[in-house]
Design an enzyme around this catalytic site. Structure first.
Site, PDB file in Angstrom:
ATOM      1  CG  PHE A 195     -18.258 -24.892  34.569  1.00 39.74           C
ATOM      2  CD1 PHE A 195     -17.784 -23.921  33.705  1.00 39.74           C
ATOM      3  CD2 PHE A 195     -18.193 -24.650  35.935  1.00 39.74           C
ATOM      4  CE1 PHE A 195     -17.246 -22.736  34.182  1.00 39.74           C
ATOM      5  CE2 PHE A 195     -17.660 -23.456  36.424  1.00 39.74           C
ATOM      6  CZ  PHE A 195     -17.191 -22.499  35.535  1.00 39.74           C
TER       7      PHE A 195
ATOM      8  CE  LYS B  44     -21.754 -17.067  27.596  1.00 40.58           C
ATOM      9  NZ  LYS B  44     -21.626 -17.836  28.860  1.00 40.58           N
TER      10      LYS B  44
ATOM     11  CG  HIS C 208     -18.233 -13.634  28.122  1.00 37.44           C
ATOM     12  ND1 HIS C 208     -17.765 -14.130  29.316  1.00 37.44           N
ATOM     13  CD2 HIS C 208     -17.291 -12.764  27.685  1.00 37.44           C
ATOM     14  CE1 HIS C 208     -16.570 -13.593  29.571  1.00 37.44           C
ATOM     15  NE2 HIS C 208     -16.264 -12.757  28.591  1.00 37.44           N
TER      16      HIS C 208
ATOM     17  CB  THR D 214     -23.180 -16.123  36.297  1.00 41.39           C
ATOM     18  OG1 THR D 214     -22.186 -15.102  36.362  1.00 41.39           O
ATOM     19  CG2 THR D 214     -22.691 -17.259  35.408  1.00 41.39           C
TER      20      THR D 214
ATOM     21  NE  ARG E 120     -25.353 -13.939  31.868  1.00 38.30           N
ATOM     22  CZ  ARG E 120     -24.165 -13.582  32.336  1.00 38.30           C
ATOM     23  NH1 ARG E 120     -24.080 -12.907  33.476  1.00 38.30           N
ATOM     24  NH2 ARG E 120     -23.065 -13.897  31.680  1.00 38.30           N
TER      25      ARG E 120
ATOM     26  NE  ARG F 114     -19.153  -8.362  36.011  1.00 38.59           N
ATOM     27  CZ  ARG F 114     -18.900  -9.616  35.659  1.00 38.59           C
ATOM     28  NH1 ARG F 114     -18.551  -9.915  34.425  1.00 38.59           N
ATOM     29  NH2 ARG F 114     -19.007 -10.586  36.548  1.00 38.59           N
TER      30      ARG F 114
ATOM     31  CE1 TYR G 214     -16.073 -17.999  28.973  1.00 39.02           C
ATOM     32  CE2 TYR G 214     -16.475 -19.196  26.943  1.00 39.02           C
ATOM     33  CZ  TYR G 214     -16.854 -18.244  27.884  1.00 39.02           C
ATOM     34  OH  TYR G 214     -18.023 -17.541  27.713  1.00 39.02           O
TER      35      TYR G 214
HETATM   36  P1  CMP Z   1     -19.333 -16.462  31.271  1.00 39.17           P
HETATM   37  O1  CMP Z   1     -19.516 -15.052  31.712  1.00 39.17           O
HETATM   38  O2  CMP Z   1     -19.280 -16.702  29.814  1.00 39.17           O
HETATM   39  O3  CMP Z   1     -17.983 -17.018  31.910  1.00 39.17           O
HETATM   40  C1  CMP Z   1     -17.802 -18.369  32.251  1.00 39.17           C
HETATM   41  C2  CMP Z   1     -19.031 -19.176  32.034  1.00 39.17           C
HETATM   42  O4  CMP Z   1     -19.046 -20.437  32.635  1.00 39.17           O
HETATM   43  C3  CMP Z   1     -20.227 -18.474  32.619  1.00 39.17           C
HETATM   44  O5  CMP Z   1     -20.533 -17.334  31.863  1.00 39.17           O
HETATM   45  C4  CMP Z   1     -21.268 -19.574  32.628  1.00 39.17           C
HETATM   46  O6  CMP Z   1     -22.028 -19.612  31.444  1.00 39.17           O
HETATM   47  C5  CMP Z   1     -20.393 -20.815  32.706  1.00 39.17           C
HETATM   48  N1  CMP Z   1     -20.633 -21.489  33.978  1.00 39.17           N
HETATM   49  C6  CMP Z   1     -20.443 -21.020  35.201  1.00 39.17           C
HETATM   50  N2  CMP Z   1     -20.809 -21.942  36.105  1.00 39.17           N
HETATM   51  C7  CMP Z   1     -21.255 -23.017  35.416  1.00 39.17           C
HETATM   52  C8  CMP Z   1     -21.772 -24.270  35.783  1.00 39.17           C
HETATM   53  N3  CMP Z   1     -21.899 -24.611  37.063  1.00 39.17           N
HETATM   54  N4  CMP Z   1     -22.118 -25.124  34.802  1.00 39.17           N
HETATM   55  C9  CMP Z   1     -21.978 -24.769  33.494  1.00 39.17           C
HETATM   56  N5  CMP Z   1     -21.484 -23.575  33.094  1.00 39.17           N
HETATM   57  C10 CMP Z   1     -21.142 -22.720  34.053  1.00 39.17           C
END
Ligand code: CMP
Length: 139
Positions: A58, A10, A116, A92, A103, A86, A50
């Site tokens: 968000f 990202k 991601h 996440t 992460r 993963r 997305y």
């Molecule tokens: P990703 O695996 O790219 O899939 C969806 C993304 O949404 C996740 O990773 C996070 O980066 C993002 N995400 C999830 N929860 C939040 C949040 N509360 N605020 C901002 N971004 C979020």
């Protein structure tokens, strides 16, 4: 089984010049990078990618972030690649990520979380097809 999964490095990570360090984590875990390209997503392309999150609070923040600077999209291949990726990414929210994960080491926040990865075989197939043609996958 040997699987393929879609990975995105990202904007928070490309900006900080972390592409190589993140790729090293994948390769150390036995994942092979069988396709990879650096691209600058338009807002519309990020929104389409997305789409499943379109009703989340968000969504705007997430898609604007993903279209703010270049990303590296890649296909990772290996035994159980979807789950293995993963594991290597970690939770996440970096606050909950295990030591040694991407992460934990690199993410800045739940939004700016560096990578991601696809969450299941069906989404992996869809997400790979969104960015790559069959000819671009070199196993
Ligand atoms: P990703 O695996 O790219 O899939 C969806 C993304 O949404 C996740 O990773 C996070 O980066 C993002 N995400 C999830 N929860 C939040 C949040 N509360 N605020 C901002 N971004 C979020």
């Amino acid at each position: 089984a040997i699987e393929r999964t879609l990975s995105i490095i990202k904007p928070d990570a490309t900006r900080r010049n972390l592409t190589g360090k993140i790729n090293a984590k994948f390769e150390e875990a036995g994942l092979r990078i069988v396709a990879q390209k650096r691209i600058f997503l338009s807002l519309a392309q990020a929104q389409k990618f997305y789409e499943v999150h379109k009703d989340r609070p968000f969504f705007g923040e997430l898609t604007e972030f993903m279209a703010s600077e270049p990303v590296v999209v890649q296909v990772l291949e290996g035994e159980g690649a979807i789950a293995k990726n993963r594991e290597v990414m970690g939770a996440t929210n970096p606050a909950n990520a295990e030591d040694g994960t991407i992460r934990k080491e690199f993410a800045l926040s739940v939004g700016e979380n560096s990578v991601h990865g696809s969450d299941a075989p069906e989404t992996a197939a869809e997400e790979i097809a969104y960015f790559f043609s069959g000819l671009e996958l070199v196993g």
